[in-house]
Design a protein around this motif. Structure first.
Motif, PDB file in Angstrom:
ATOM      1  N   TYR A 202     -43.848  28.422 -41.893  1.00 36.88           N
ATOM      2  CA  TYR A 202     -45.002  27.876 -42.615  1.00 36.88           C
ATOM      3  C   TYR A 202     -44.937  28.319 -44.078  1.00 36.88           C
ATOM      4  O   TYR A 202     -45.087  27.525 -44.987  1.00 36.88           O
ATOM      5  CB  TYR A 202     -46.314  28.339 -41.968  1.00 36.88           C
ATOM      6  CG  TYR A 202     -47.527  27.926 -42.748  1.00 36.88           C
ATOM      7  CD1 TYR A 202     -47.979  26.609 -42.712  1.00 36.88           C
ATOM      8  CD2 TYR A 202     -48.217  28.841 -43.542  1.00 36.88           C
ATOM      9  CE1 TYR A 202     -49.087  26.209 -43.442  1.00 36.88           C
ATOM     10  CE2 TYR A 202     -49.314  28.445 -44.266  1.00 36.88           C
ATOM     11  CZ  TYR A 202     -49.757  27.136 -44.212  1.00 36.88           C
ATOM     12  OH  TYR A 202     -50.845  26.760 -44.938  1.00 36.88           O
ATOM     13  N   ALA A 203     -44.681  29.601 -44.297  1.00 38.38           N
ATOM     14  CA  ALA A 203     -44.609  30.118 -45.657  1.00 38.38           C
ATOM     15  C   ALA A 203     -43.450  29.499 -46.425  1.00 38.38           C
ATOM     16  O   ALA A 203     -43.541  29.263 -47.617  1.00 38.38           O
ATOM     17  CB  ALA A 203     -44.469  31.644 -45.630  1.00 38.38           C
ATOM     18  N   ALA A 204     -42.354  29.203 -45.743  1.00 35.00           N
ATOM     19  CA  ALA A 204     -41.189  28.612 -46.409  1.00 35.00           C
ATOM     20  C   ALA A 204     -41.496  27.197 -46.901  1.00 35.00           C
ATOM     21  O   ALA A 204     -40.867  26.719 -47.835  1.00 35.00           O
ATOM     22  CB  ALA A 204     -39.998  28.601 -45.470  1.00 35.00           C
ATOM     23  N   ASN A 205     -42.457  26.507 -46.273  1.00 30.00           N
ATOM     24  CA  ASN A 205     -42.800  25.149 -46.666  1.00 30.00           C
ATOM     25  C   ASN A 205     -43.745  25.093 -47.857  1.00 30.00           C
ATOM     26  O   ASN A 205     -43.938  24.032 -48.429  1.00 30.00           O
ATOM     27  CB  ASN A 205     -43.436  24.397 -45.485  1.00 30.00           C
ATOM     28  CG  ASN A 205     -42.435  24.095 -44.397  1.00 30.00           C
ATOM     29  OD1 ASN A 205     -41.241  24.033 -44.644  1.00 30.00           O
ATOM     30  ND2 ASN A 205     -42.924  23.930 -43.198  1.00 30.00           N
ATOM     31  N   GLN A 206     -44.360  26.191 -48.205  1.00 30.22           N
ATOM     32  CA  GLN A 206     -45.281  26.219 -49.322  1.00 30.22           C
ATOM     33  C   GLN A 206     -44.512  26.179 -50.640  1.00 30.22           C
ATOM     34  O   GLN A 206     -43.451  26.784 -50.770  1.00 30.22           O
ATOM     35  CB  GLN A 206     -46.133  27.499 -49.286  1.00 30.22           C
ATOM     36  CG  GLN A 206     -47.032  27.598 -48.070  1.00 30.22           C
ATOM     37  CD  GLN A 206     -48.089  26.519 -48.063  1.00 30.22           C
ATOM     38  OE1 GLN A 206     -48.880  26.406 -48.988  1.00 30.22           O
ATOM     39  NE2 GLN A 206     -48.098  25.712 -47.032  1.00 30.22           N
ATOM     40  N   LEU A 207     -45.056  25.452 -51.591  1.00 31.04           N
ATOM     41  CA  LEU A 207     -44.464  25.439 -52.928  1.00 31.04           C
ATOM     42  C   LEU A 207     -44.750  26.771 -53.603  1.00 31.04           C
ATOM     43  O   LEU A 207     -45.790  27.384 -53.361  1.00 31.04           O
ATOM     44  CB  LEU A 207     -45.066  24.301 -53.751  1.00 31.04           C
ATOM     45  CG  LEU A 207     -44.857  22.888 -53.215  1.00 31.04           C
ATOM     46  CD1 LEU A 207     -45.695  21.893 -54.008  1.00 31.04           C
ATOM     47  CD2 LEU A 207     -43.391  22.505 -53.268  1.00 31.04           C
ATOM     48  N   THR A 208     -43.843  27.190 -54.463  1.00 30.63           N
ATOM     49  CA  THR A 208     -44.082  28.427 -55.203  1.00 30.63           C
ATOM     50  C   THR A 208     -45.036  28.147 -56.360  1.00 30.63           C
ATOM     51  O   THR A 208     -45.242  26.992 -56.764  1.00 30.63           O
ATOM     52  CB  THR A 208     -42.766  28.998 -55.780  1.00 30.63           C
ATOM     53  OG1 THR A 208     -42.270  28.094 -56.784  1.00 30.63           O
ATOM     54  CG2 THR A 208     -41.730  29.215 -54.690  1.00 30.63           C
ATOM     55  N   GLU A 209     -45.592  29.191 -56.907  1.00 28.97           N
ATOM     56  CA  GLU A 209     -46.488  29.059 -58.059  1.00 28.97           C
ATOM     57  C   GLU A 209     -45.767  28.368 -59.221  1.00 28.97           C
ATOM     58  O   GLU A 209     -46.325  27.483 -59.877  1.00 28.97           O
ATOM     59  CB  GLU A 209     -46.994  30.442 -58.487  1.00 28.97           C
ATOM     60  CG  GLU A 209     -47.980  30.389 -59.627  1.00 28.97           C
ATOM     61  CD  GLU A 209     -48.584  31.743 -59.967  1.00 28.97           C
ATOM     62  OE1 GLU A 209     -49.178  31.846 -61.053  1.00 28.97           O
ATOM     63  OE2 GLU A 209     -48.462  32.690 -59.153  1.00 28.97           O
ATOM     64  N   GLN A 210     -44.517  28.725 -59.456  1.00 31.82           N
ATOM     65  CA  GLN A 210     -43.752  28.120 -60.548  1.00 31.82           C
ATOM     66  C   GLN A 210     -43.484  26.639 -60.282  1.00 31.82           C
ATOM     67  O   GLN A 210     -43.556  25.819 -61.199  1.00 31.82           O
ATOM     68  CB  GLN A 210     -42.432  28.869 -60.773  1.00 31.82           C
ATOM     69  CG  GLN A 210     -41.706  28.448 -62.032  1.00 31.82           C
ATOM     70  CD  GLN A 210     -42.522  28.703 -63.297  1.00 31.82           C
ATOM     71  OE1 GLN A 210     -43.043  29.788 -63.516  1.00 31.82           O
ATOM     72  NE2 GLN A 210     -42.658  27.695 -64.146  1.00 31.82           N
ATOM     73  N   GLN A 211     -43.183  26.289 -59.038  1.00 31.80           N
ATOM     74  CA  GLN A 211     -42.971  24.873 -58.703  1.00 31.80           C
ATOM     75  C   GLN A 211     -44.241  24.064 -58.967  1.00 31.80           C
ATOM     76  O   GLN A 211     -44.184  22.972 -59.545  1.00 31.80           O
ATOM     77  CB  GLN A 211     -42.558  24.720 -57.235  1.00 31.80           C
ATOM     78  CG  GLN A 211     -41.144  25.162 -56.940  1.00 31.80           C
ATOM     79  CD  GLN A 211     -40.866  25.166 -55.446  1.00 31.80           C
ATOM     80  OE1 GLN A 211     -41.666  25.652 -54.637  1.00 31.80           O
ATOM     81  NE2 GLN A 211     -39.713  24.612 -55.067  1.00 31.80           N
ATOM     82  N   ILE A 212     -45.385  24.594 -58.555  1.00 30.06           N
ATOM     83  CA  ILE A 212     -46.656  23.893 -58.771  1.00 30.06           C
ATOM     84  C   ILE A 212     -46.938  23.759 -60.258  1.00 30.06           C
ATOM     85  O   ILE A 212     -47.352  22.694 -60.733  1.00 30.06           O
ATOM     86  CB  ILE A 212     -47.801  24.608 -58.031  1.00 30.06           C
ATOM     87  CG1 ILE A 212     -47.599  24.473 -56.523  1.00 30.06           C
ATOM     88  CG2 ILE A 212     -49.165  24.054 -58.455  1.00 30.06           C
ATOM     89  CD1 ILE A 212     -48.536  25.319 -55.689  1.00 30.06           C
TER      90      ILE A 212
ATOM     91  N   MET B 241     -54.649  26.504 -65.985  1.00 28.01           N
ATOM     92  CA  MET B 241     -54.276  26.125 -64.630  1.00 28.01           C
ATOM     93  C   MET B 241     -54.686  27.255 -63.694  1.00 28.01           C
ATOM     94  O   MET B 241     -54.484  28.424 -64.013  1.00 28.01           O
ATOM     95  CB  MET B 241     -52.774  25.910 -64.489  1.00 28.01           C
ATOM     96  CG  MET B 241     -52.291  24.561 -64.910  1.00 28.01           C
ATOM     97  SD  MET B 241     -50.588  24.288 -64.373  1.00 28.01           S
ATOM     98  CE  MET B 241     -49.770  24.296 -65.951  1.00 28.01           C
ATOM     99  N   MET B 242     -55.251  26.885 -62.565  1.00 24.85           N
ATOM    100  CA  MET B 242     -55.549  27.836 -61.512  1.00 24.85           C
ATOM    101  C   MET B 242     -54.800  27.336 -60.276  1.00 24.85           C
ATOM    102  O   MET B 242     -55.061  26.224 -59.790  1.00 24.85           O
ATOM    103  CB  MET B 242     -57.052  27.914 -61.242  1.00 24.85           C
ATOM    104  CG  MET B 242     -57.407  29.014 -60.286  1.00 24.85           C
ATOM    105  SD  MET B 242     -59.190  29.369 -60.210  1.00 24.85           S
ATOM    106  CE  MET B 242     -59.813  27.845 -59.549  1.00 24.85           C
ATOM    107  N   ILE B 243     -53.847  28.130 -59.821  1.00 26.40           N
ATOM    108  CA  ILE B 243     -52.911  27.690 -58.779  1.00 26.40           C
ATOM    109  C   ILE B 243     -53.205  28.396 -57.469  1.00 26.40           C
ATOM    110  O   ILE B 243     -53.427  29.602 -57.430  1.00 26.40           O
ATOM    111  CB  ILE B 243     -51.458  27.957 -59.225  1.00 26.40           C
ATOM    112  CG1 ILE B 243     -51.169  27.152 -60.502  1.00 26.40           C
ATOM    113  CG2 ILE B 243     -50.464  27.617 -58.120  1.00 26.40           C
ATOM    114  CD1 ILE B 243     -49.860  27.458 -61.171  1.00 26.40           C
TER     115      ILE B 243
END
Length: 156
Positions: free
Chosen positions: A19-29, A103-105
């Motif tokens: 599940y965690a691997a599927n999350q986008l990173t803060e930098q990607q967002i 931006m608030m991520i």
């Protein structure tokens, strides 16, 4: 019994890891948001064309929701969104600029505060209008980085 419990614990840990691997990173967002805002601005320029509209649409998932909360308008069809943007190409744009202020991520979501300043003459009006506003928009992303939900909160 201990083996069964151990296997269950390992399965739970494996599912949390995937599940965690599927999350986008803060930098990607952050990068996706900056690119999306740049594409939004590019489709609102004096020389904007159909390619700019298509580039903007490339950030959006096939199944999405775009809500303009102030006007109580929701769009869920890319064809409808495309048609509206192509129609706006008939407007005379004098200038348009968008500047990201904050931006608030979060987890596959961003709230972006931006300043928009533009001057143009909509095809249905006989004189140009100029506006400057600070707006807030939330973008929810799929795990693959496409936007699945846009909420546009008009500001000051």
């Amino acid at each position: 019994m201990k083996k069964v419990i151990s296997i269950l614990i390992l399965l739970c840990l494996a599912s949390f890891t995937s599940y965690a691997a599927n999350q986008l990173t803060e930098q990607q967002i952050k990068n996706l948001t900056q690119d999306f805002i740049a594409a939004k601005n590019a489709r609102q320029q004096p020389d904007s064309d159909e390619e700019d509209v298509e580039h903007f649409l490339s950030f959006i998932a096939d199944e999405f929701k775009d809500e303009h909360l102030k006007f109580n308008v929701t769009v869920t069809s890319k064809e409808e969104l495309r048609a509206g943007m192509l129609a706006k190409l008939e407007d005379k744009i004098i200038f348009s600029s968008i500047e990201i202020l904050e931006m608030m991520i979060g987890s596959n979501v961003v709230f972006v505060k931006f300043k928009e300043h533009a001057k143009g003459q909509p095809a249905h009006l006989d004189k140009p209008i100029e506006y400057s506003a600070i707006n807030i928009m939330s973008l929810e992303f799929t795990d693959s980085g496409k936007i699945k939900h846009i909420r546009r909160h008009h500001g000051l």
